[in-house]
Write an enzyme that holds these catalytic residues in place. Sequence first.
Site, PDB file in Angstrom:
ATOM      1  N   GLU A 125       0.889  -1.065  -0.045  1.00 44.16           N
ATOM      2  CA  GLU A 125       0.008  -0.105   0.009  1.00 44.16           C
ATOM      3  C   GLU A 125       0.835   1.116   0.009  1.00 44.16           C
ATOM      4  O   GLU A 125       1.732   1.555   1.182  1.00 44.16           O
ATOM      5  CB  GLU A 125      -0.955   0.109   1.194  1.00 44.16           C
ATOM      6  N   CYS A 136      -2.682   8.778   3.059  1.00 42.25           N
ATOM      7  CA  CYS A 136      -2.657   8.082   1.426  1.00 42.25           C
ATOM      8  C   CYS A 136      -3.718   8.535   0.566  1.00 42.25           C
ATOM      9  O   CYS A 136      -3.366   8.681  -0.559  1.00 42.25           O
ATOM     10  CB  CYS A 136      -2.186   6.709   1.316  1.00 42.25           C
TER      11      CYS A 136
END
Length: 511
Positions: A264, A298
């Site tokens: 990720e 993010c």
Amino acid sequence: MSRTEIPGSDVLGPQALAAARRCGVEVDAVTGEAAHRSPVNGASLGGVRWSSPAEVDTAVTRAHEAFLAWRRTPAPARGAVVKRFGELLTQHKADLGELISLEVGKITSEALGEVQEMIDICDFAVGLSRQLYGRTTVSERPGHRLMETWHPLGVVGVISAFNFPAAVWSWNTAIALVCGDAVIWKPSEQAPLTAWSCAALLDRALVEHGAPPAVSQVVVGGPEIGEELVDHSGVALVSATGSTRMGRTVGPRVANRFGRSLLELDGNNAAIVAPSADLDLTLRGVVFAAAGTAGQRCTTMRRVIAHRSIAGQLTERLAAAYARLPIGNPMAEGTLVGPLVHGAAYEAMTKAISRAESEGGRVVAGGERVLAEAAEQAFYVQPTILTMPDQTEVVRSETFAPLLYVMTYDEFDEAIALNNAVPQGLSSSVFTSDQAEAELFVSAEGSDCGIVNVNIGTSGAEIGGAFGGEKETGGGRESGSDAWRAYMRRATNTINYSGELPLAQGVDFSV
């Protein structure tokens, strides 16, 4: 722009240690010489003990031994452990939220929201513990049955980042545990007390249910600890959250030993704002996604691609909203923007602003450091909006700070192309009242991201959906949906109950 008072340098350390003790951490056992500072005021939270690289090998050995027993435990019984963990998280939600605020600077509501996310994934995993379904498939041979089964994988290494110091670990751990795996966690160096507190609560759940304690372990330290996990042949899956630069190292190293990785990585998330968009709704969605967590998610919105007919009006309204954002002590009531995590993040932000201006950008809101006189070693900044003439190189790069670039488009296809024309592919959204535009955006011809939203921002994913992105975001999926499959191994089984031995595809091999 209002500002909330920063606490003194001698307050936060005792506060953090008290919260950790309430969660069951033996503070004396984790005290050491490694520096540990709070981004809230830059002051020390007390020294902490880091693990040595040699301890990683010991942890993997213990985890594998525990796995051999844990995989034989029925999945619903494994789910009972996770259920108890969720109950303990609920009891200590305020303690963990306090630690998250103290260690990484999240405002109270976001810190508590992170703990709620942990509770929610435990609920999801408990249900999953009775739903690890395979499938039965028809065979071309009479008297045969094909079926697919899923089995525990082994030891899972979790490397998490500072911005979600607990939730991302819980996504991996709750699912991995019900799947029958053991977990070793290398948390962010910024949040060791949060990690130890989470681990202490899980340890309590394991002991209460008679489970092997070593199925959950924590190793705290710098990059060398993560490297040990990445390279260890006893770690079947490495789930790593961080930068694309980190992923370029982790992915090949794990693949080189034929392990699995779940990555990720960076996000560079955009919202397309169409002429038909509800601008009140858009304003709320953009401001939270762009300025929440001080731009350190993010999924933070970093680009707005607005139709030329409404871009000026939208930018003015965004700038006015930014001017009202309360900045300061993340634990003070009413604060919406806390600090950047450290000075390096501030330097990266200022460099990005300068570069954007050199590429034709114009600052229309924010851009300044504030509260430096109250906390010299803490880094509070005004969330910043820049209008850009086009999607320049700085816009195509992720800066982990509250920077929002506004660009314009004329045709919807052009907007989709701009959304997709970056290396990252995590989250995206469109604000529109045009159903055709909404449907196109979520179609195969629309956004190329792993998360594609309509009339909400790019942040705030629910745990029921699979979380992750494409391209340089890494391709991993965590949390809900069928993300559990990453933590298990698949076997295809052929059962012959015919008493004969016909071969597939009509092959004749009679002897």
